[in-house]
Motif scaffolding. Structure first.
Motif, short mmCIF file in Angstrom:
data_model
loop_
_atom_site.label_atom_id
_atom_site.label_comp_id
_atom_site.label_asym_id
_atom_site.label_seq_id
_atom_site.Cartn_x
_atom_site.Cartn_y
_atom_site.Cartn_z
N LYS A 94 -1.46 28.52 -59.39
CA LYS A 94 -0.63 29.57 -59.01
C LYS A 94 0.34 29.75 -59.05
O LYS A 94 1.26 28.70 -59.41
CB LYS A 94 -0.41 28.57 -56.88
CG LYS A 94 -0.25 30.10 -56.80
CD LYS A 94 -0.12 29.51 -55.35
CE LYS A 94 1.05 30.97 -54.29
NZ LYS A 94 0.59 30.06 -53.13
N LEU A 95 1.00 31.34 -60.06
CA LEU A 95 1.83 31.27 -60.82
C LEU A 95 2.46 32.44 -59.58
O LEU A 95 3.28 33.28 -60.44
CB LEU A 95 1.52 31.33 -62.25
CG LEU A 95 1.79 30.19 -62.66
CD1 LEU A 95 2.09 31.08 -64.59
CD2 LEU A 95 3.06 29.10 -62.73
N SER A 96 2.40 32.50 -58.57
CA SER A 96 2.55 33.69 -57.67
C SER A 96 3.32 33.93 -56.41
O SER A 96 3.48 34.98 -56.40
CB SER A 96 1.46 34.52 -57.50
OG SER A 96 0.36 33.28 -56.03
N SER A 97 4.31 32.54 -57.02
CA SER A 97 5.07 32.35 -54.88
C SER A 97 6.35 32.20 -55.23
O SER A 97 6.90 31.49 -55.10
CB SER A 97 4.34 31.93 -54.29
OG SER A 97 2.95 32.34 -53.84
N PRO A 120 -3.25 32.42 -53.51
CA PRO A 120 -4.06 31.44 -54.30
C PRO A 120 -4.67 31.86 -55.07
O PRO A 120 -5.32 32.96 -55.56
CB PRO A 120 -3.93 30.54 -53.13
CG PRO A 120 -4.34 31.20 -52.44
CD PRO A 120 -3.56 32.71 -52.39
N PRO A 121 -5.33 31.07 -56.30
CA PRO A 121 -6.12 30.67 -57.26
C PRO A 121 -7.47 30.29 -56.98
O PRO A 121 -7.14 29.81 -55.88
CB PRO A 121 -5.65 29.95 -58.44
CG PRO A 121 -5.53 28.65 -57.53
CD PRO A 121 -4.53 29.56 -56.71
N SER A 122 -8.30 30.92 -57.13
CA SER A 122 -9.72 31.21 -56.78
C SER A 122 -10.16 29.16 -57.65
O SER A 122 -10.16 29.53 -58.91
CB SER A 122 -10.34 32.14 -56.86
OG SER A 122 -9.81 33.62 -55.96
N PRO A 123 -11.16 28.84 -57.17
CA PRO A 123 -12.18 28.08 -57.57
C PRO A 123 -12.94 28.87 -58.84
O PRO A 123 -13.40 30.02 -58.98
CB PRO A 123 -13.14 27.35 -56.34
CG PRO A 123 -12.72 27.69 -55.64
CD PRO A 123 -11.45 28.86 -55.55
N ILE A 158 -5.00 31.05 -63.97
CA ILE A 158 -3.39 31.66 -63.58
C ILE A 158 -3.45 32.87 -62.91
O ILE A 158 -3.94 34.02 -63.65
CB ILE A 158 -2.08 31.96 -65.01
CG1 ILE A 158 -2.49 32.46 -66.03
CG2 ILE A 158 -2.27 29.86 -65.07
CD1 ILE A 158 -1.17 33.14 -66.45
N VAL A 159 -2.63 32.90 -62.15
CA VAL A 159 -2.45 33.80 -60.42
C VAL A 159 -0.56 34.36 -60.80
O VAL A 159 -0.10 33.56 -60.76
CB VAL A 159 -3.13 33.10 -59.18
CG1 VAL A 159 -2.93 34.56 -58.49
CG2 VAL A 159 -4.33 33.27 -59.19
N VAL A 210 4.77 42.76 -63.69
CA VAL A 210 4.65 41.44 -63.47
C VAL A 210 5.27 40.84 -63.54
O VAL A 210 6.71 40.08 -64.42
CB VAL A 210 3.58 41.02 -64.28
CG1 VAL A 210 2.76 39.42 -64.12
CG2 VAL A 210 2.04 42.19 -64.13
N ARG A 211 5.17 39.59 -62.42
CA ARG A 211 6.32 38.48 -61.98
C ARG A 211 5.52 37.41 -62.41
O ARG A 211 4.41 37.23 -61.56
CB ARG A 211 7.24 38.54 -60.85
CG ARG A 211 8.36 37.28 -60.68
CD ARG A 211 8.62 37.14 -59.18
NE ARG A 211 7.33 36.50 -58.30
CZ ARG A 211 7.83 36.88 -57.38
NH1 ARG A 211 8.18 37.48 -56.55
NH2 ARG A 211 6.27 36.32 -56.12
N ALA A 212 5.96 35.92 -63.07
CA ALA A 212 5.77 35.77 -63.65
C ALA A 212 5.91 34.08 -62.85
O ALA A 212 7.26 33.45 -63.24
CB ALA A 212 4.84 34.74 -64.58
#
Length: 361
Positions: free
Chosen positions: A34-37, A22-25, A326-327, A336-338
């Motif tokens: 969050k673009l990681s899942s 998840p993204p950090s503050p 963005i993560v 990298v998968r986005a």
């Protein structure tokens, strides 16, 4: 005598699954995405949420272990017999149960690589050996090479279509030709977690391949298009003996009552949910075209994500994305998968990609 419990040595070679972070503050309250899942970026539909909330009122009771109402809804929607269904906590859990039913020490499972990172784990815990077949240069399955890799020890071949994390899907003619080459005692697992996002007219529905065949199993999930990643509901459509074997290996009461009721409601509200899917597909087309215009050589995208074949620069690009808010999901050494997310997040991805191209031209 040892001084501690002995864990199976085969676990030493099994990788650990790495979920999308998840993204950090961010400082100053700037937004982060969050673009990681590969999640559905839209919130639950009111009708689906209500079904889940109502079901939670009976959380003191065990769920229906037989998934009776859920199976009835799936069977009606996809025109398959209830006896050909097996559910679990996500399609990946169903895959685990299937491989447990099929494999033991000394067996083999063939799949393309790179593909879904849970495959090596699911195969390894059974004691079977994973046989990796490299993807083609355009990130597609090399089905001829996969068929050539089948031996007398092979128990299953896994076909991820669209392929996670690279994006292309297997075409009708090549999949049918491949299935015809696979020996009848080897199970062909067609993993269609992203089926609802496919728009390529040359792609075949896995259920069409399954009908009339005794060695084909199709995996589907409610996590992606149906927006239920947090509830974990997936299912297999398989010949009855295989479906029965999967159910025997499944954990008792695996799919919660809340998840079952939410999945039933999701099928009832499928028209609205598929409108969300269409919006994601539209963003996929926009982002994919934008990346191509920037000069990126990226593969076809048929899931809810795009793939950037960055090789050794994957981690550095992911760090640049995170700095921008963005993560994404880096696969070190490969790319990298986005995921496709909110429009604002997708715009940030395009901006970072453009800056990266300019700096590395």
């Amino acid at each position: 005598m040892t001084s501690r419990p002995r864990v199976r040595t085969t676990l030493d070679s099994i990788p650990t699954y790495k979920p999308g972070r998840p993204p950090s503050p961010r400082a100053g309250g700037l937004p982060a995405y969050k673009l990681s899942s590969n999640e559905n970026p839209y919130p639950p539909l009111p009708g689906v949420l209500k079904a889940a909330v109502d079901a939670a009122a009976t959380m003191n009771r065990y769920p229906d272990m037989g998934n009776t109402a859920l199976y009835d809804a799936i069977a009606q929607r996809f025109r398959v017999p209830v006896t050909s269904l097996a559910a679990g906590t996500g399609s990946v859990a169903v895959l685990y149960h299937l491989l447990q039913a099929l494999c033991t020490d000394g067996d083999e499972v063939v799949y393309a690589w790179r593909s879904f990172e849970a495959y090596p784990i699911a195969v390894g815990v059974t004691g079977a050996a994973a046989v990796h077949v490299p993807l083609k240069p355009d990130a597609r399955h090399d089905l001829d090479a996969m068929a050539d890799a089948i031996t007398e020890r092979t128990r299953a071949v896994l076909v991820c279509t669209p392929n996670n994390p690279t994006g292309p899907a297997v075409h009708r003619d090549e999949l049918l030709a491949f299935v015809d080459r696979v020996p009848p005692d080897v199970v062909v697992v067609i993993d269609e977690a992203y089926r609802e996002f496919v728009r390529d007219p040359e792609i075949i529905d896995g259920l069409e391949v399954w009908r009339g065949r005794e060695n084909v199993c199709v995996l589907r999930t409610f996590s992606k298009a149906y927006g239920m990643a947090g509830f974990r509901v997936g299912f297999a459509v398989a010949p009855e003996p295989l479906a029965d074997a999967i159910r025997k290996c499944a954990l008792p009461f695996g799919v919660s009552h809340v998840a079952q009721q939410a999945a039933i409601a999701a099928l009832a509200h499928e028209t609205e949910l598929l409108e969300q899917v269409e919006a994601v597909v539209g963003e996929r087309s926009r982002v994919h075209a934008g990346l191509r215009e920037q000069g990126w050589n990226i593969p076809d995208a048929q899931g809810n994500f795009v793939w950037l074949p960055l090789g050794e620069d994957a981690a550095a690009f992911a760090a640049a994305c995170e700095e921008a808010g963005i993560v994404v999901r880096p696969f070190p050494g490969d790319g990298v998968r986005a995921s496709l997310g909110e429009v604002e997040a997708n715009d940030l991805l395009l901006r970072v990609a453009a800056d990266w191209r300019a700096a590395h031209a």
